[in-house]
Design an enzyme around this catalytic site. Structure first.
Site, PDB file in Angstrom:
ATOM      1  CB  SER A   1     -40.698  -1.101   8.781  1.00  0.00           C
ATOM      2  OG  SER A   1     -40.654  -0.660  10.106  1.00  0.00           O
TER       3      SER A   1
ATOM      4  CE1 TYR B   1     -45.541  -3.008  13.846  1.00  0.00           C
ATOM      5  CE2 TYR B   1     -44.173  -2.763  15.800  1.00  0.00           C
ATOM      6  CZ  TYR B   1     -44.522  -2.361  14.530  1.00  0.00           C
ATOM      7  OH  TYR B   1     -43.867  -1.317  13.944  1.00  0.00           O
TER       8      TYR B   1
ATOM      9  CE  LYS C   1     -43.993  -0.752  10.535  1.00  0.00           C
ATOM     10  NZ  LYS C   1     -43.347   0.545  10.810  1.00  0.00           N
TER      11      LYS C   1
ATOM     12  CE1 TYR D   1     -41.497   3.983   9.067  1.00  0.00           C
ATOM     13  CE2 TYR D   1     -39.182   3.903   8.477  1.00  0.00           C
ATOM     14  CZ  TYR D   1     -40.318   3.279   8.942  1.00  0.00           C
ATOM     15  OH  TYR D   1     -40.265   1.975   9.273  1.00  0.00           O
TER      16      TYR D   1
ATOM     17  CB  VAL E   1     -35.250   0.130  11.511  1.00  0.00           C
ATOM     18  CG1 VAL E   1     -35.380  -1.126  12.364  1.00  0.00           C
ATOM     19  CG2 VAL E   1     -34.353   1.141  12.169  1.00  0.00           C
TER      20      VAL E   1
END
Lengths: 309, 309, 309, 309
Positions: free
Chosen positions: A69, A196, A72, A244, A262
């Site tokens: 992530s 993705y 991102k 998160y 992660v």
């Protein structure tokens, strides 16, 4: 950086490295992606690039890991470059208050994800970044962006990891189909998710990732990939939404913008001062690297780098 | 502050004042508390205290207004002083992702509010700050704290506003009873809410509020009401949670910690640089002062005060 | 009823009584109301009134117990008598899909409870039934209704239980204040809840409750307290909503309309055939009497009383 | 059926037909499946099979329509036949309190749908009914079941409708992937949904559907496709869950078990008395046939068929 600060940094890094090596409770390695579950949890690396361009590392800072992530952030920079503020009609800018892969919020808010750093939001960002191009072209652009940011061409996508996610990523397929049903996905779910999953499978070392983060430092002499105003805004999003449902806690404890993955990596920015990459595979209850979080908390406190004074 | 910065600030304040005066769309004054609904929406004030101690104001900066939820910052400082980190067993540190008076989240999380700046969390904070004392004693301490922070004894509670909230505050009674049913309220709901409603009814001017915020600047020579580490953490909470479900947007646009109130006031901190109070009664869709938010966005951008570089 | 059916019923009741006496797992007595927590869990009673007016009982059918939420059926009959279909603008008719005291749904649906048999809905029904009268008058009418339905004047309210609920009923206070904040409560929460807690504290025996349910049998010769069309509709609500989030399961297993209470009582109607009251204090996971549910499941199956053929 | 009842039924059917023809507000035809959106909304048909085997119809009772979710009843019967009560470990039996295609509840309850008649639950039922067979085999069995129940071999699947759903069914794909991520789907989402979409695309006329429902009447001489105890339980599920979030209202107004489909058809069972099929394409706010619901309400009331007395 003064000599005494350099000395302090060396001392703090040594301390962090020693403590990480000795730590018994290293969190839990993510097990939902088979390729990640096999990673040795004893590893720990950290690398810092300062405003003067110098780089300082400790531990397994040269071992490549799956940035997951953290990617991102780069995808967001590309999508904003392509669409500008139009992107915000498709994804919000508010913390989610829910787990990273929650679908519940999408139902409340008609298929508009709350921010670009939860899975649903990042899928929309990738979908927007595709902008009519094939996934292969987009992934090429993403790698060029990351390589330029890091000044290093030896950065690649791990196809086995990407495939592994494709096979087990039912939650992400659910999110994508759900948004498509609300008209908030332009491409077929398979196509956007193909891009993705590959984006998440980029592999970097701590030293590479810390260098790749330089464009968010807002310091002279650093690679300028996006405009200064946009740098500030990406940092703001990282601070409020980068971890998160642990974002508030990270801001409270560390006081710096960051984005975790992660795979156990975290990219942390001390605006004007440093770009920091830390990696340790074991995760805490919020799904962020346990030792990584503790390391940057110590680093920020000892160096006085919190944005909050 | 250099002479050129002083000049810039004067110019920016003049510009902000002029634009505020001319603005046609001033948002909507909160109407759920009768005493607030009667406020003249044409008012606008802003005051800035700089690190050198100088204060610069524009507009209706000497008109007292009801600080409402801005008081949650002072209550948090007092409760943390009394309980320290034990407070965090009763209230979280994460953005809520929901409206300021939502009860939904409490059901998901067993009566533990997500953060001290939504209503449920602030009620718990006040309940904890009471710590066995009568509301009258707690309110005395709160006023002493605010007056000392502002170096101004002429700061009071408006009893009519407090009574008005008591009579119409059914949502807050619902929150309090709900938390009590989960064992997360030590005092009777009537008692804690009595203190809470009076705390919200503190009245201050922009110049008073900007001075009262100096203890959060983390700058030498400013009143030191709490330890530096705690200052950073309160600022972190203000940035991630200070504007209800508009917190992410405020961070994105302004880039500074802030806490808004339904009376139209906002306290904003530029760590190391300034304490800013702005007030205009009309609210935007998220329940934060519309002109106030726009004014601090301009101020932060023009002065280069974002914490994000 | 033919002689063979009478024999069958006698046989089934004996079997049910024997099995209840022998059952080891009797569920858990509700402990949130102190007065209920003290009840002896070994008790079990059942009473049946048939269409021919005959009454057949087994076990502790003459021991009074707190009918609690079973009272919601009588309150609904009174409120419908007073307001007619206007009541449905304030409360819905759909199963809730949530726990009996959930507040979450109220937030989704703007203070309108989903049905009259969850706590929020029953509070609105009582509020509506008050219709400008003092709680004392309403409670007088409620007792007159129940006594007339049961043809028995020896039915009373247990004040100690009512007081006990008043003191610990924070969840209900939360619901009431929440609905008041949405304008869906006409009276002060204290007043409506005062009436509500006393209504829940009515005490009856199984034989009294079975007789009181005769007005819902829709059989000739039974007390006619409400019009036949209304009887059918109250039965429909009992079937879809009478057991909180266990309503679907009760309908599946028993196939009859019923309303349970946290005191361990259940009133069950076999339209045209029987009115059944069962009581055993231990509850199952959904908060309904464990042995009571099992007993009426057996009774309905053996007698062929399911409304579903 | 006595002669006077036959007369009454004829009179009621004539009245229903006339009123349906004259009704101005016919609801809204479902538009999310292109093939359904094109249906002429002026159509209305109703057919009743009585316990004596006689069949009575009015209106467009011979026009085939897409039965859509009514097929869930037949799929449930097949899955229960194959798995028995083991099915209930994968799907619940409680009303949902949410829209027919909600994904929210799945997150709360870990991928276990609340009942077999919402989309998520029906997808699980189909997945279970596949039981290792190819979709083609399952669909063959489904058609054999329906044809045998209806005593009519001229019942088919409309491939164009099935394809149309496959192309636009993103919400159902989201549900399937979500449940798969929780381990509650045995087959690949594409495979299960392929079977599911074809199952929904079965076409029948009202006369065929009324006959196909005879096995749920629990009357002598009717096709016996499942055991009597199972008939009662399927009826119970239809009553509590058969109309999505309008189930409580249907039970309140009609008082009979029923299952509606987005194509405008409803199958309604009067246990021991009648099997009723009604069809009119326009839907009400809950997604159930508007004229169809009104027609069976009138029919049940005039004929005294409510299960509630």
């Amino acid at each position: 950086m003064t000599a005494s600060q350099a000395e302090l940094l060396a001392e703090v890094l040594a301390e962090i490295g020693a403590r990480a090596a000795a730590e018994a409770d290293r969190g839990r390695v993510a097990d939902y992606i088979p390729e990640l579950a096999a990673i040795d949890p004893s590893q720990f690396g950290l690398s810092v690039v300062l405003a003067d361009g110098s780089q300082h590392s400790v531990g397994d800072a040269e071992v490549p890991f799956s940035i997951q992530s953290v990617s991102k952030v780069f995808a967001l920079a590309i999508a904003l470059g392509r669409l500008g503020d139009r992107l915000w009609s498709r994804v919000g800018r508010e913390p989610s208050g829910l787990a990273f892969n929650s679908i519940l919020q999408l139902e409340h808010e008609q298929g508009i994800p709350r921010n670009p750093f939860i899975n649903a939001g990042a899928i929309v960002v990738t979908d927007a970044a595709l902008a009519g191009h094939a996934p292969r072209e987009y992934l090429g652009e993403l790698l060029r962006f990351i390589r330029a940011a890091a000044s290093d061409d030896d950065i690649h996508i791990n196809d086995a990891v990407a495939r592994s996610e494709t096979e087990t990523g039912h939650r992400n397929f659910a999110l994508a189909h759900y948004m498509r049903s609300h008209g908030n996905l332009e491409n077929a779910p398979e196509l956007t998710l193909g891009a993705y999953f590959h984006q998440c499978a980029v592999e970097m070392t701590c030293t590479q990732l810390a260098r790749a983060g330089r464009f968010l430092m807002g310091a002279p002499g650093m690679p300028r990939m996006v405009a200064p105003g946009r740098v500030r805004r990406i940092n703001a999003l990282m601070l409020t939404c980068g971890h998160y449902d642990g974002s508030g806690d990270f801001a409270y404890r560390v006081g710096l913008p960051g984005k975790s993955g992660v795979g156990g990596g975290i990219l942390v920015i001390a605006p004007g001062r440093a770009s920091i990459a830390v990696w340790s595979p074991g995760l805490n209850a919020q799904g962020n690297s346990k030792l990584g979080t503790e390391a940057v908390e110590t680093l920020a406190r000892r160096m006085g780098w919190s944005v909050f004074g």
